[in-house]
Design an enzyme around this catalytic site. Structure first.
Site, PDB file in Angstrom:
ATOM      1  N   SER A 136      39.662   0.164  24.086  1.00  0.00           N
ATOM      2  CA  SER A 136      39.983  -1.262  24.280  1.00  0.00           C
ATOM      3  C   SER A 136      39.066  -1.958  25.287  1.00  0.00           C
ATOM      4  O   SER A 136      39.517  -2.831  26.043  1.00  0.00           O
ATOM      5  CB  SER A 136      41.454  -1.437  24.661  1.00  0.00           C
TER       6      SER A 136
ATOM      7  N   GLY B   6      42.104   1.199  20.453  1.00  0.00           N
ATOM      8  CA  GLY B   6      42.592   0.268  19.443  1.00  0.00           C
ATOM      9  C   GLY B   6      43.939  -0.359  19.762  1.00  0.00           C
ATOM     10  O   GLY B   6      44.549  -0.986  18.905  1.00  0.00           O
TER      11      GLY B   6
ATOM     12  N   GLU C  70      37.795   8.722  26.689  1.00  0.00           N
ATOM     13  CA  GLU C  70      38.571   7.749  25.912  1.00  0.00           C
ATOM     14  C   GLU C  70      40.029   8.186  25.860  1.00  0.00           C
ATOM     15  O   GLU C  70      40.393   9.046  25.045  1.00  0.00           O
ATOM     16  CB  GLU C  70      38.039   7.673  24.472  1.00  0.00           C
TER      17      GLU C  70
ATOM     18  N   LYS D  28      33.200   3.000  13.309  1.00  0.00           N
ATOM     19  CA  LYS D  28      34.233   3.750  12.568  1.00  0.00           C
ATOM     20  C   LYS D  28      34.041   3.510  11.069  1.00  0.00           C
ATOM     21  O   LYS D  28      32.917   3.373  10.616  1.00  0.00           O
ATOM     22  CB  LYS D  28      35.631   3.371  13.063  1.00  0.00           C
TER      23      LYS D  28
ATOM     24  N   ASN E  84      30.920   1.994  18.194  1.00  0.00           N
ATOM     25  CA  ASN E  84      31.368   2.915  17.142  1.00  0.00           C
ATOM     26  C   ASN E  84      32.055   2.064  16.079  1.00  0.00           C
ATOM     27  O   ASN E  84      33.150   1.563  16.294  1.00  0.00           O
ATOM     28  CB  ASN E  84      32.341   3.928  17.768  1.00  0.00           C
TER      29      ASN E  84
ATOM     30  N   GLU F  93      39.863  10.463  16.915  1.00  0.00           N
ATOM     31  CA  GLU F  93      40.294  10.304  15.514  1.00  0.00           C
ATOM     32  C   GLU F  93      39.864  11.510  14.683  1.00  0.00           C
ATOM     33  O   GLU F  93      40.552  11.908  13.742  1.00  0.00           O
ATOM     34  CB  GLU F  93      39.743   8.983  14.951  1.00  0.00           C
TER      35      GLU F  93
ATOM     36  N   HIS G  70      35.363  12.694  18.580  1.00  0.00           N
ATOM     37  CA  HIS G  70      36.171  11.479  18.752  1.00  0.00           C
ATOM     38  C   HIS G  70      37.639  11.839  18.495  1.00  0.00           C
ATOM     39  O   HIS G  70      37.937  12.675  17.640  1.00  0.00           O
ATOM     40  CB  HIS G  70      35.712  10.381  17.790  1.00  0.00           C
TER      41      HIS G  70
END
Ligand code: PGA
Length: 252
Positions: A214, A175, A169, A14, A12, A101, A99
């Site tokens: 990660s 991240g 996730e 992003k 991904n 985010e 996701h």
């Protein structure tokens, strides 16, 4: 497990990557040699402006291209959005939905994620439905309850092993360089499998459940060896072919 699905290692990107980044895709295609292709599928989800060129660049490789999000509707007055049909028309075969985010930055509820996943299926894309707990939820012991609710309420109607992938996730692992223990990953993935069984019966065994958060070359082998982990959803380490291929090499 006899009918264990073929693993999928998905990247991904992003909101990263200009056209020059397609060079990495070329290297990934070369590195995804016959031996690795036999062991795992690779997917890259670039930002929307690169989907069409990436799909064209990936012709002749077995790397699939996907979107990172889609609107629930096929078309209409939704400035700045992209539909699943547009992604499919650009050569995408997958789309990430829900996701964390998107859930956090755009307030996407489970119902909204479900509608997007159903849009992906309608357009002939495989939906990658993301779920995962926040740090607070983990610390207060709510992980399994939160993830169960997300899976139940985000899973598209018509989900099958062929058209739906789940990505677990943990929000706090994305991240950050932090990862859950192997035991924690095993616990959540087994629980997701049980939830899928209750919803999809026999189909559940073939659904790919990815771990994301990660994933790096140095922890990939340990994370990807866990029971019920059928691949990875990789953010930062998917931007460079060398890192991404080193993660996929866990399956060699
Ligand atoms: P990360 O992102 O690998 O950079 O932690 C994972 C993701 O958000 O899919």
């Amino acid at each position: 497990m006899s009918n264990r699905p073929k693993p999928l290692v998905a990247g991904n990107w992003k909101m990263n990557g200009l056209r020059a980044a397609l060079k990495e895709l070329g290297e990934m295609g070369q590195g995804h040699d016959a031996a690795l292709r036999a062991k795992c599928d690779l997917l890259i989800c670039p930002p929307a402006h690169l989907v069409y060129v990436a799909a064209a660049a990936a012709i002749g490789t077995r790397i699939a291209i996907g979107g990172q999000d889609c609107h629930a509707k096929a078309s209409g007055a939704h400035t700045g959005d992209i539909s699943a049909e547009m992604l499919a028309d650009s050569g995408a075969t997958f789309c990430i939905v829900g996701h964390s985010e998107r859930r956090a930055d755009h307030g996407e509820s489970n119902a909204a994620v479900k509608a997007k996943a159903e849009a992906a299926l309608r357009a002939g894309l495989t939906a990658i439905v993301c779920v995962g707990e926040t740090k607070d939820e983990r610390v207060s012991g709510k992980t399994l309850a939160v993830v169960r609710r997300q899976v139940r309420n985000s899973l598209p109607d018509g989900a099958s092993a062929a058209n739906t992938v789940i990505a677990y996730e943990p929000v706090w692992a994305i991240g950050t360089g932090l990862t859950p223990t192997v035991a924690d990953v095993a616990e959540v993935h087994a629980d997701i499998r049980r939830t899928l069984k209750s919803l999809m019966k026999g189909e559940a065994a073939g659904v790919r459940i990815l771990y994301g958060g990660s994933v790096k070359p140095d922890n990939a082998k340990a994370l990807l060896s866990v029971d019920n982990v059928d691949g990875a959803l990789v953010g930062g380490a998917s931007l460079k072919a060398a890192d991404f291929l080193a993660i996929a090499a866990a399956y060699r």
